[in-house]
Scaffold this motif. Structure first.
Motif, PDB file in Angstrom:
ATOM      1  N   UNK A 194      15.304  54.542  -9.419  1.00  0.00           N
ATOM      2  CA  UNK A 194      15.422  54.109 -10.805  1.00  0.00           C
ATOM      3  C   UNK A 194      14.053  54.193 -11.492  1.00  0.00           C
ATOM      4  N   UNK A 195      13.021  53.733 -10.805  1.00  0.00           N
ATOM      5  CA  UNK A 195      11.668  53.802 -11.365  1.00  0.00           C
ATOM      6  C   UNK A 195      11.273  55.256 -11.586  1.00  0.00           C
ATOM      7  N   UNK A 196      11.735  56.127 -10.694  1.00  0.00           N
ATOM      8  CA  UNK A 196      11.441  57.549 -10.852  1.00  0.00           C
ATOM      9  C   UNK A 196      12.136  58.101 -12.104  1.00  0.00           C
ATOM     10  N   UNK A 197      13.379  57.679 -12.327  1.00  0.00           N
ATOM     11  CA  UNK A 197      14.052  58.171 -13.532  1.00  0.00           C
ATOM     12  C   UNK A 197      13.341  57.652 -14.789  1.00  0.00           C
ATOM     13  N   UNK A 198      12.678  56.509 -14.672  1.00  0.00           N
ATOM     14  CA  UNK A 198      11.912  56.010 -15.813  1.00  0.00           C
ATOM     15  C   UNK A 198      10.548  56.667 -15.905  1.00  0.00           C
ATOM     16  N   UNK A 199      10.290  57.591 -15.002  1.00  0.00           N
ATOM     17  CA  UNK A 199       9.008  58.280 -14.996  1.00  0.00           C
ATOM     18  C   UNK A 199       7.844  57.298 -14.837  1.00  0.00           C
TER      19      UNK A 199
END
Ligand SMILES: Nc1ncnc2c1ncn2[C@@H]1O[C@H](COP(=O)(O)OP(=O)(O)O)[C@@H](O)[C@H]1O
Ligand SMILES: [Mg+2]
Lengths: 299, 274
Positions: A194-199
């Motif tokens: 999820x943090x990755x999708x938030x960049x």
């Protein structure tokens, strides 16, 4: 919902206190009971003593220990009562242990952070951490005292208490490093993704996800570290020859054992209380982080 | 679909994409092969198929959580990676994935917080979204005080925080009971019509797919590929409400999807899909 949970917690805390008191009572009963029925010369099997002697020199009555604790330390004029001297020594040790604990916790946390960031570091460093804890304190103390003695920077000069604190931190950093690493690695894959999708980069992920998630692991580790720091301080006081702390007092009072056996138990009790107090202080710190102790909801 | 939507770039354009996972010691798993799929702006597309047919993998490729080993994936005309960096999509998984130490509101604000949106603006947006998913009384609650369905609503609200024009959802209702599930489907239809976002929705349930979707993409495993794309034609003006579940057009859609699943030559697995 929160109310019942709060009530549960109060109840479990009350029962913890009850069990603690019960434990002390059981210990006291065992001590006095064995003293009453056990053989005066103790029990020996093939020349080794497997049960202690029960005479007043080896096992003083609890009442004698308590009365001795409120009498003056020695016969010289103005000598404070034993319990006052014990508290003074315990506070002295607590101060040194606190410095050791703080330094050890910071170092342990930084090591955990490094291991989390670089997986290579985890594989390279973790075995050394475990190895570090197998070095006996007795071997370490003279080395640290000797090295410390060489340090002199301007007005700063190495003091003996710093050697004690370094040894305490050496014991304290280990549980913190291991606990913090487990905590930092605890977020689920879904949260990390999820943090990755938030960049969100490493630092933001650390701040918003890994740090808060590590709290439930970090608090027990810090408590364990505090207990280790106390043990380290008590032992290191003896092996570095630092005066004024509770560890040194235990040895000094025990040396007067033959003539004054009840005196030695007051500083031992003081060391035990010191361990409890340190755990309580860490628990207080933990209270401020309570909201991070929430568990993931089971849906 | 409106004319402007037709002229606009597709929300998703997947061209002969494939994905090979390398597993232990040189062994490989062909998870996807020859995937071609275009999703128009505002369109609702479901991916359905037996377990292991690569639905999640396809979604993850679009989300740039994995990268395709062959082919091309464009999201609003950009590479999947660029689209992720530009926050072009919102995502929700089967487990809500809320942060347990954050309240409902703080969970919804998380993406905004990470992208430097100011406090007041964040709170206003969270307020809107909480209203949208019907959790106004639960703003200050924590995830462990919510039912599974409520948690999933929070997760959906969070995925909508940045007003994405694309939603990626991997079995978001998979862990919910049948009644909650139907209510959530109803809500999702409403939310989508209010936000106008395109949706790619992974599911195991044929009725769910038909109820929600403009088109249902039927997939089959070993290797994962698309065997059919069923357009759900409900006829003009048909509303996707509870009544639809007893409508002839709905049953026709269910039958069409079921036949597509059963009819695939290598996958007689459709019977125990759910
Ligand atoms: N990270 C991975 N490594 C290796 N194989 C994977 C990985 N992710 C998925 N697979 C394989 O790819 C195939 C498709 O998986 P998935 O997309 O999860 O299927 P679905 O979501 O349709 O059930 C499965 O055979 C699965 O074992
Ligand atoms: Mg899946």
């Amino acid at each position: 919902m929160t109310m019942t949970r709060g009530a549960d917690r109060t109840k479990s805390r009350a029962s913890a206190v009850l069990w603690g008191v019960l434990g002390i009572v059981v210990l006291a009963v065992l001590w006095e009971g064995y003293k009453a029925v056990g053989p005066v010369a103790g029990v020996e099997l093939f020349g080794t003593s497997i049960l202690p002697k029960t005479d007043d020199r080896s096992m003083p009555h609890l009442v004698d220990m308590l009365t001795r604790a409120i009498e003056p330390v020695n016969t010289s004029a103005g000598s404070p009562p034993v319990w006052v001297a014990v508290i003074g020594a315990a506070l002295n040790s607590l101060g040194v242990a606190a410095v050791g604990w703080a330094v050890g916790s910071v170092v342990g946390f930084l090591i955990a952070l490094l291991m989390q960031r670089l997986h290579v570091a985890e594989r390279a460093v973790l075995p050394w951490l475990i190895l570090s804890q197998t070095v006996p304190l007795i071997a370490l103390a003279p080395v640290i005292v000797a090295w410390g003695g060489k340090i002199q920077i301007g007005a700063f000069s190495w003091d003996r208490w710093m050697s004690v604190a370094v040894i305490a931190s050496y014991l304290a950093f280990f549980p913190v490093a291991v606990g913090a690493l487990r905590g930092l690695q605890s977020p689920d894959a879904i949260h990390v993704e999820l943090m990755r999708t938030y960049n969100a980069g490493w630092f933001r992920t650390l701040l918003k996800l890994r740090l808060p998630a590590s709290v439930p692991y970090l608090l027990p580790a810090l408590r364990l570290g505090a207990a280790s720091a106390i043990v380290g301080t008590v032992v290191a006081e003896v092996s570095t020859g630092y005066k004024g702390g509770i560890g040194r007092m235990i040895i000094e009072f025990a040396q007067s054992g033959t003539s004054d056996p009840a005196k030695a138990y007051a500083p031992i009790a003081g060391a035990v209380v010191l361990g409890l107090v340190s755990a309580a202080i860490v628990a207080l710190i933990g209270l401020s982080l309570k909201r991070f102790n929430r568990q993931e909801a089971a849906s | 679909m409106t004319d402007t939507a037709l002229n606009a770039l597709p929300a998703i354009s997947v061209r002969s994409a494939g994905k090979i996972f390398s597993v232990a010691r040189g062994a490989e798993v062909q998870a996807l092969t020859g995937i071609d799929l275009t999703v128009a702006p505002g369109e609702f597309v479901s991916l359905i198929g037996p377990s292991g047919c690569g639905k999640s993998t396809l979604l993850r490729l679009i989300a740039d959580l994995d990268s395709a080993t062959s082919g091309e994936i464009l999201v609003f005309g950009k590479t999947a990676r660029q689209a992720r960096l530009d926050q072009e999509y919102g995502i929700a998984f089967q487990s809500a994935g809320l942060l347990p130490w954050r309240s409902v509101q703080a969970n919804i604000e998380l993406p905004l917080e990470l992208h430097g949106v100011g406090k007041a603006e964040r709170a206003a947006r969270a307020e809107e979204l909480i209203e949208l998913v019907g959790l106004s009384d639960f703003r200050t609650r924590y995830p462990d005080q919510l039912s599974g369905g409520m948690q999933q609503r929070v997760a959906i609200a969070r995925s909508l925080a940045e007003r994405p024009k694309l939603l990626l959802m991997d079995e978001p209702f998979g862990a919910l009971d049948e009644m909650t599930r139907e209510r959530m489907q109803q809500e999702l239809v409403r939310i989508c019509s209010e936000t106008g976002a395109a949706v790619v929705f992974v599911t195991h349930s044929i009725p769910e797919a038909v109820f929600l979707s403009d088109r249902v993409v039927v997939m089959s495993p070993r290797p994962g590929r698309i065997v059919d794309i069923v357009s759900v034609n409900l006829g003009p003006g048909t509303e996707r409400s509870d009544a639809l579940r007893e409508n002839a057009a709905f049953f026709a859609g269910v039958t069409a999807v079921r036949e597509a699943l059963h009819g695939s030559p290598v996958a007689p697995l459709g019977a125990d899909l759910r």
